[in-house]
Design a protein around this motif. Structure first.
Motif, short mmCIF file in Angstrom:
data_model
loop_
_atom_site.label_atom_id
_atom_site.label_comp_id
_atom_site.label_asym_id
_atom_site.label_seq_id
_atom_site.Cartn_x
_atom_site.Cartn_y
_atom_site.Cartn_z
N UNK A 1 30.06 27.60 41.68
CA UNK A 1 29.69 26.33 41.04
C UNK A 1 30.17 26.16 39.47
N UNK A 2 30.13 27.53 38.81
CA UNK A 2 30.36 27.37 37.54
C UNK A 2 32.19 27.56 37.24
N UNK A 3 32.97 27.67 38.31
CA UNK A 3 34.25 27.78 38.36
C UNK A 3 34.76 28.60 37.33
N UNK A 4 34.43 30.00 37.50
CA UNK A 4 34.99 30.90 36.59
C UNK A 4 36.47 31.50 36.97
N UNK A 5 36.62 31.66 38.20
CA UNK A 5 37.83 32.18 38.77
C UNK A 5 37.68 33.65 38.48
N UNK A 6 36.70 34.04 38.40
CA UNK A 6 36.36 35.58 38.12
C UNK A 6 36.07 36.51 39.34
N UNK A 7 36.92 37.61 39.27
CA UNK A 7 36.50 38.63 40.44
C UNK A 7 36.36 40.07 39.92
N UNK A 8 35.22 40.41 39.56
CA UNK A 8 35.00 41.66 38.69
C UNK A 8 35.24 42.84 39.62
N UNK A 9 35.02 42.71 40.93
CA UNK A 9 35.07 43.86 41.81
C UNK A 9 36.47 44.15 42.22
N UNK A 10 37.30 43.05 42.03
CA UNK A 10 38.63 43.40 42.50
C UNK A 10 39.59 44.11 41.46
N UNK A 11 40.42 45.11 41.82
CA UNK A 11 41.50 45.56 41.06
C UNK A 11 42.79 45.19 41.69
N UNK A 12 43.75 45.22 40.65
CA UNK A 12 45.39 44.62 40.99
C UNK A 12 46.01 46.08 41.31
N UNK A 13 46.72 46.21 42.45
CA UNK A 13 47.68 47.43 42.34
C UNK A 13 48.78 47.37 41.28
N UNK B 1 41.06 36.06 36.82
CA UNK B 1 40.72 37.25 36.41
C UNK B 1 39.95 38.09 37.28
N UNK B 2 40.45 39.38 37.06
CA UNK B 2 39.77 40.54 37.93
C UNK B 2 39.51 41.43 36.97
N UNK B 3 38.99 42.77 37.60
CA UNK B 3 38.53 43.70 36.69
C UNK B 3 39.41 44.19 35.70
N UNK B 4 40.84 44.18 36.01
CA UNK B 4 41.69 44.75 34.91
C UNK B 4 42.93 43.81 34.59
N UNK C 1 52.69 36.32 38.33
CA UNK C 1 52.43 37.35 37.20
C UNK C 1 51.25 38.06 37.44
N UNK C 2 50.92 39.47 37.08
CA UNK C 2 49.79 40.10 36.57
C UNK C 2 50.04 40.60 35.33
N UNK C 3 49.15 40.22 34.75
CA UNK C 3 49.01 40.75 33.22
C UNK C 3 47.82 41.66 32.86
N UNK C 4 47.98 42.59 32.12
CA UNK C 4 47.06 43.34 31.87
C UNK C 4 45.93 42.76 31.02
N UNK C 5 44.54 42.81 31.48
CA UNK C 5 43.58 41.88 30.93
C UNK C 5 43.35 42.05 29.51
N UNK C 6 43.64 43.32 29.11
CA UNK C 6 42.89 43.65 27.76
C UNK C 6 44.24 43.40 26.58
N UNK C 7 45.30 43.27 26.93
CA UNK C 7 46.42 43.17 26.31
C UNK C 7 47.54 42.09 26.42
N UNK C 8 47.59 41.80 27.68
CA UNK C 8 48.38 40.47 28.02
C UNK C 8 49.94 41.20 28.63
N UNK C 9 49.89 42.48 28.38
CA UNK C 9 51.42 42.94 28.81
C UNK C 9 51.51 42.82 30.27
#
Length: 465
Positions: free
Chosen positions: A72-84, A387-390, A402-410
């Motif tokens: 309902x809050x529409x975060x688009x957030x998946x903290x349990x998911x990691x991307x290969x 947004x995922x865990x990483x 694109x898959x971007x590093x969450x901490x840096x955008x690389x």
């Protein structure tokens, strides 16, 4: 109430009533014989779960519910998911063939994950297993229009989705059959429903679009029957966003093409406030038949709600944080282009991620608006950021995901596709699902016939091991 418009607002129904077009005036239950009495939904379980989870509810207080932007809050957030670290296309299938430039529907796994629903712009709903085996194919009346662009809300075995024919559909997911479908007259002659429904306690919330004049309405619908129970037609512009609901704060919020953010108390649905974004074109009330438009300020993206605030992107090239209580602007961030993407929020880190037509994704401190990083993704960003865990997953007009590093955008990787990638990317277990537009020639040339060169496909990515 905060209302930054430059002229008094006149509802669509009031305007039509004044000209003798309809017989009922105002907002609520009058004027539609198909409506039933309103039952106030119980928002308590969602609010309690949000409090217990520090504001984040992975599947809103109920693991039998799956909806656009995760909840309902529409975060688009998946903290349990990691991307290969690297991926490959496991399977793909053609689903989109219409040149309409709205973002495409996001594939939606069912709560248990055994089926993936993909709604196409041809008006067909597709169901696949995670391995790409087709379960069923359902053609709807939306095939006579611009099909589907919203994303299904799935509650147990039922999926709900609105079409560009102005109808709302309930589908039996195991059987692939319609349970019920509304007609445009039940939504006062709606021409389209591009917004993705929100679901609370047996009730759906969505936006409908109208023409002559260009306008919209927020609707409440009984999920069991499809019967409307309430509406508010104060919106101007033909609205595309999906309503966001913060049960803890008691607010429902959305935007529209008039550049206005609208907010209601929830679940009472008493109107709370409005906020007018900027725009160099200035107000244009006369040409929009009474709507106090701000040209160049359209709000097309869904507005997530977090930390007592609403986060809003506008065509005025700015991204805003507004106080949910009264609509006060708390900060704004200027990009180099219009902002129409659906932002993602990481509530654990307090960061909001937003894309712009300046080909850039920005990571902003949700409290201060300070930029943490920015990343060039080679094309406009008009779809949903995940947004995922990483990692941040984002589609681009340059035909890549694109898959971007969450901490840096690389950049971790990018996958080349065919058309503009404008759906959201959904991680589920070891797979990522998303969709693209079709590829067209002469799309922007008014003097030449637009030709579909290749249909847009839905994709499933898996680790490249």
């Amino acid at each position: 109430m905060r209302d930054g418009s430059d002229a008094p607002r006149v509802s669509r129904r009031r305007l039509l009533a004044a000209t003798g077009t309809v017989g009922a005036v105002g907002v609520g239950l009058a004027g539609c014989p198909d409506r039933v009495s309103r039952r106030i939904p119980d928002c308590g379980p969602v609010a309690d779960a949000a409090t217990a989870a520090n504001g984040y509810v992975p599947l809103p207080a109920d693991d039998d519910i799956s909806m656009f932007r995760r909840g309902l809050r529409r975060y688009g957030y998946y903290p349990e998911a990691t991307v290969p670290e690297s991926v490959r296309v496991d399977w793909s299938t053609p689903v989109n063939r219409i040149g309409h430039t709205a973002a495409k529907s996001t594939p939606r796994p069912t709560p248990a994950g055994e089926t993936v629903l993909i709604a196409g712009d041809t008006g067909v709903i597709h169901a696949f297993t995670p391995d790409g085996e087709r379960r069923w194919r359902l053609e709807t009346e939306a095939s006579r229009s611009l099909g589907f662009h919203g994303t299904p809300a799935i509650v147990g075995d039922t999926a709900y989705i609105g079409g560009y024919d102005g109808g709302l559909y309930a589908v039996d997911v195991p059987a692939g059959e319609l349970i019920w479908a509304t007609r445009p007259r039940q939504f006062d002659g709606a021409i389209a429903i591009g917004s993705s429904p929100a679901y609370v306690d047996g009730t759906l919330y969505l936006l409908a679009e109208y023409s002559d004049p260009d306008s919209g309405a927020l609707w409440e619908v009984d999920a069991a029957t499809g019967a409307p129970t309430w509406s508010d037609d104060r919106l101007w512009g033909m609205p595309h966003p999906s309503p966001a609901i913060d049960c803890e704060a008691g607010r429902l919020v959305t935007g529209s093409n008039d550049g206005v953010v609208y907010c209601w108390e929830f679940p009472s649905l008493e109107f709370a406030w409005s906020f007018q974004a900027g725009g160099e074109g200035g107000p244009d009330g006369e040409s929009k038949a009474g709507g106090a438009f701000r040209l160049g300020a359209q709000i097309k993206g869904t507005i997530p709600v977090y930390d007592g605030a609403a986060f809003v992107g506008s065509w005025d090239d700015r991204f805003y944080r507004l106080d949910l209580a009264d609509g006060t602007e708390e900060w704004s961030f200027e990009t180099g282009g219009i902002v129409m993407s659906n932002p993602a929020i990481d509530p654990d880190e307090g960061v909001v991620y937003v894309g712009s037509d300046d080909d850039t994704v920005y990571a902003l401190d949700a409290t201060t608006g300070e930029e943490r990083w920015s990343a060039d993704v080679g094309g406009n960003v008009i779809g949903s950021i995940t947004a995922t865990a990483d990692t941040i997953l984002v589609g681009s007009y340059d035909a890549h995901l694109y898959a971007l590093e969450k901490d840096t955008g690389e950049r971790r990787w990018r996958v080349e596709n065919r058309g503009h990638v404008t759906s959201g990317a959904i991680p589920r277990e070891d797979r990522i699902y998303y969709a693209e537009r079709g590829v067209f020639s002469n799309h922007w040339d008014d003097d030449e016939e637009t030709v579909l060169e290749e249909p847009g496909r839905a994709y499933c990515l898996v680790p490249d091991e």
